[in-house]
Write a protein that holds these residues in place. Structure first.
Motif, PDB file in Angstrom:
ATOM      1  N   MET A  50       0.845  -1.181   0.000  1.00 30.45           N
ATOM      2  CA  MET A  50       0.000   0.000   0.000  1.00 30.45           C
ATOM      3  C   MET A  50       0.888   1.240   0.000  1.00 30.45           C
ATOM      4  O   MET A  50       1.812   1.357   0.786  1.00 30.45           O
ATOM      5  CB  MET A  50      -0.889  -0.010   1.245  1.00 30.45           C
ATOM      6  N   ASP A  51       0.588   2.152  -0.884  1.00 33.08           N
ATOM      7  CA  ASP A  51       1.286   3.428  -0.938  1.00 33.08           C
ATOM      8  C   ASP A  51       0.629   4.356   0.087  1.00 33.08           C
ATOM      9  O   ASP A  51      -0.476   4.857  -0.138  1.00 33.08           O
ATOM     10  CB  ASP A  51       1.190   4.009  -2.346  1.00 33.08           C
ATOM     11  N   ILE A  52       1.286   4.553   1.211  1.00 30.45           N
ATOM     12  CA  ILE A  52       0.684   5.298   2.328  1.00 30.45           C
ATOM     13  C   ILE A  52       0.364   6.739   1.953  1.00 30.45           C
ATOM     14  O   ILE A  52      -0.662   7.285   2.371  1.00 30.45           O
ATOM     15  CB  ILE A  52       1.580   5.215   3.592  1.00 30.45           C
ATOM     16  N   LYS A  53       1.199   7.367   1.138  1.00 32.55           N
ATOM     17  CA  LYS A  53       0.948   8.761   0.751  1.00 32.55           C
ATOM     18  C   LYS A  53      -0.349   8.863  -0.049  1.00 32.55           C
ATOM     19  O   LYS A  53      -1.190   9.732   0.236  1.00 32.55           O
ATOM     20  CB  LYS A  53       2.128   9.299  -0.046  1.00 32.55           C
ATOM     21  N   ASN A  54      -0.534   7.983  -1.021  1.00 36.09           N
ATOM     22  CA  ASN A  54      -1.765   8.013  -1.815  1.00 36.09           C
ATOM     23  C   ASN A  54      -2.978   7.624  -0.974  1.00 36.09           C
ATOM     24  O   ASN A  54      -4.067   8.166  -1.156  1.00 36.09           O
ATOM     25  CB  ASN A  54      -1.653   7.105  -3.039  1.00 36.09           C
ATOM     26  N   HIS A  55      -2.784   6.671  -0.050  1.00 34.81           N
ATOM     27  CA  HIS A  55      -3.881   6.258   0.823  1.00 34.81           C
ATOM     28  C   HIS A  55      -4.333   7.428   1.699  1.00 34.81           C
ATOM     29  O   HIS A  55      -5.534   7.695   1.810  1.00 34.81           O
ATOM     30  CB  HIS A  55      -3.452   5.061   1.683  1.00 34.81           C
ATOM     31  N   LEU A  56      -3.391   8.128   2.306  1.00 31.17           N
ATOM     32  CA  LEU A  56      -3.741   9.284   3.135  1.00 31.17           C
ATOM     33  C   LEU A  56      -4.411  10.380   2.313  1.00 31.17           C
ATOM     34  O   LEU A  56      -5.362  11.012   2.761  1.00 31.17           O
ATOM     35  CB  LEU A  56      -2.501   9.828   3.842  1.00 31.17           C
ATOM     36  N   LYS A  57      -3.936  10.582   1.100  1.00 33.20           N
ATOM     37  CA  LYS A  57      -4.536  11.584   0.209  1.00 33.20           C
ATOM     38  C   LYS A  57      -5.988  11.223  -0.079  1.00 33.20           C
ATOM     39  O   LYS A  57      -6.881  12.073  -0.018  1.00 33.20           O
ATOM     40  CB  LYS A  57      -3.733  11.666  -1.089  1.00 33.20           C
ATOM     41  N   THR A  58      -6.246   9.953  -0.352  1.00 37.03           N
ATOM     42  CA  THR A  58      -7.613   9.489  -0.599  1.00 37.03           C
ATOM     43  C   THR A  58      -8.493   9.696   0.619  1.00 37.03           C
ATOM     44  O   THR A  58      -9.628  10.168   0.514  1.00 37.03           O
ATOM     45  CB  THR A  58      -7.612   8.005  -1.005  1.00 37.03           C
ATOM     46  N   LEU A  59      -7.970   9.353   1.810  1.00 35.87           N
ATOM     47  CA  LEU A  59      -8.739   9.525   3.042  1.00 35.87           C
ATOM     48  C   LEU A  59      -9.098  10.986   3.278  1.00 35.87           C
ATOM     49  O   LEU A  59     -10.229  11.323   3.612  1.00 35.87           O
ATOM     50  CB  LEU A  59      -7.966   8.975   4.241  1.00 35.87           C
ATOM     51  N   VAL A  60      -8.131  11.872   3.098  1.00 40.27           N
ATOM     52  CA  VAL A  60      -8.336  13.297   3.357  1.00 40.27           C
ATOM     53  C   VAL A  60      -9.308  13.910   2.344  1.00 40.27           C
ATOM     54  O   VAL A  60     -10.104  14.777   2.692  1.00 40.27           O
ATOM     55  CB  VAL A  60      -6.983  14.039   3.348  1.00 40.27           C
ATOM     56  N   GLU A  61      -9.276  13.449   1.110  1.00 44.44           N
ATOM     57  CA  GLU A  61     -10.108  14.033   0.068  1.00 44.44           C
ATOM     58  C   GLU A  61     -11.532  13.469   0.029  1.00 44.44           C
ATOM     59  O   GLU A  61     -12.377  13.987  -0.690  1.00 44.44           O
ATOM     60  CB  GLU A  61      -9.448  13.839  -1.296  1.00 44.44           C
ATOM     61  N   THR A  62     -11.798  12.426   0.803  1.00 49.25           N
ATOM     62  CA  THR A  62     -13.123  11.799   0.790  1.00 49.25           C
ATOM     63  C   THR A  62     -14.071  12.551   1.708  1.00 49.25           C
ATOM     64  O   THR A  62     -13.782  12.791   2.871  1.00 49.25           O
ATOM     65  CB  THR A  62     -13.019  10.324   1.226  1.00 49.25           C
ATOM     66  N   HIS A  63     -15.214  12.921   1.171  1.00 48.07           N
ATOM     67  CA  HIS A  63     -16.236  13.650   1.938  1.00 48.07           C
ATOM     68  C   HIS A  63     -16.942  12.666   2.872  1.00 48.07           C
ATOM     69  O   HIS A  63     -17.574  11.718   2.416  1.00 48.07           O
ATOM     70  CB  HIS A  63     -17.233  14.292   0.974  1.00 48.07           C
ATOM     71  N   ALA A  64     -16.828  12.891   4.198  1.00 43.18           N
ATOM     72  CA  ALA A  64     -17.446  11.991   5.170  1.00 43.18           C
ATOM     73  C   ALA A  64     -17.702  12.701   6.491  1.00 43.18           C
ATOM     74  O   ALA A  64     -17.119  12.375   7.515  1.00 43.18           O
ATOM     75  CB  ALA A  64     -16.551  10.777   5.385  1.00 43.18           C
ATOM     76  N   PRO A  65     -18.613  13.698   6.505  1.00 41.22           N
ATOM     77  CA  PRO A  65     -18.913  14.367   7.772  1.00 41.22           C
ATOM     78  C   PRO A  65     -19.669  13.444   8.720  1.00 41.22           C
ATOM     79  O   PRO A  65     -20.185  12.395   8.307  1.00 41.22           O
ATOM     80  CB  PRO A  65     -19.779  15.555   7.348  1.00 41.22           C
ATOM     81  N   SER A  66     -19.753  13.822   9.977  1.00 35.69           N
ATOM     82  CA  SER A  66     -20.438  13.017  10.988  1.00 35.69           C
ATOM     83  C   SER A  66     -21.826  12.610  10.522  1.00 35.69           C
ATOM     84  O   SER A  66     -22.575  13.425  10.007  1.00 35.69           O
ATOM     85  CB  SER A  66     -20.562  13.804  12.294  1.00 35.69           C
ATOM     86  N   GLY A  67     -22.128  11.339  10.701  1.00 34.69           N
ATOM     87  CA  GLY A  67     -23.417  10.811  10.287  1.00 34.69           C
ATOM     88  C   GLY A  67     -23.441  10.312   8.856  1.00 34.69           C
ATOM     89  O   GLY A  67     -24.400   9.686   8.429  1.00 34.69           O
ATOM     90  N   HIS A  68     -22.372  10.547   8.102  1.00 34.34           N
ATOM     91  CA  HIS A  68     -22.302  10.145   6.689  1.00 34.34           C
ATOM     92  C   HIS A  68     -20.926   9.543   6.381  1.00 34.34           C
ATOM     93  O   HIS A  68     -20.263   9.937   5.420  1.00 34.34           O
ATOM     94  CB  HIS A  68     -22.579  11.348   5.787  1.00 34.34           C
TER      95      HIS A  68
END
Length: 93
Positions: free
Chosen positions: A1-19
């Motif tokens: 797993m490429d940790i840099k790309n994984h973190l980028k994906t996590l940060v860019e994913t819209h997921a506010p509380s409840g969603h």
């Protein structure tokens, strides 16, 4: 797993509380080769990864890694003299 790309994906994913569903699926996919199975807590939406021991130990050892999946969600109300006034995200709304 490429940790840099994984973190980028996590940060860019819209997921506010409840969603949190989109981020939960990204994490589930990332864990696929690391855990034996995953479960989802239906009440809270938590993702639980299970990794079984390769050798029996007495007493058995357990390790828990915990983190938040949601992001801080805020909506701006107004901008006054360069200051941004925000309202917290209403969970589930």
């Amino acid at each position: 797993m490429d940790i840099k790309n994984h973190l980028k994906t996590l940060v860019e994913t819209h997921a506010p509380s409840g969603h949190e569903a989109p981020i939960r699926e990204i994490i589930r996919e990332a864990w696929a080769g690391l855990v034996d199975s995953t479960e989802q807590d239906l009440k809270l939406g938590s993702l639980i990864g299970i990794k079984r021991a390769t050798q029996p130990l007495d007493p058995p050892r357990r390790i828990m890694l915990a983190a938040h999946m949601d992001e801080i969600g805020m909506m701006w109300r107004e901008v006054v003299d360069g200051f941004i006034f925000v309202s917290p995200n209403q969970r589930g709304r």
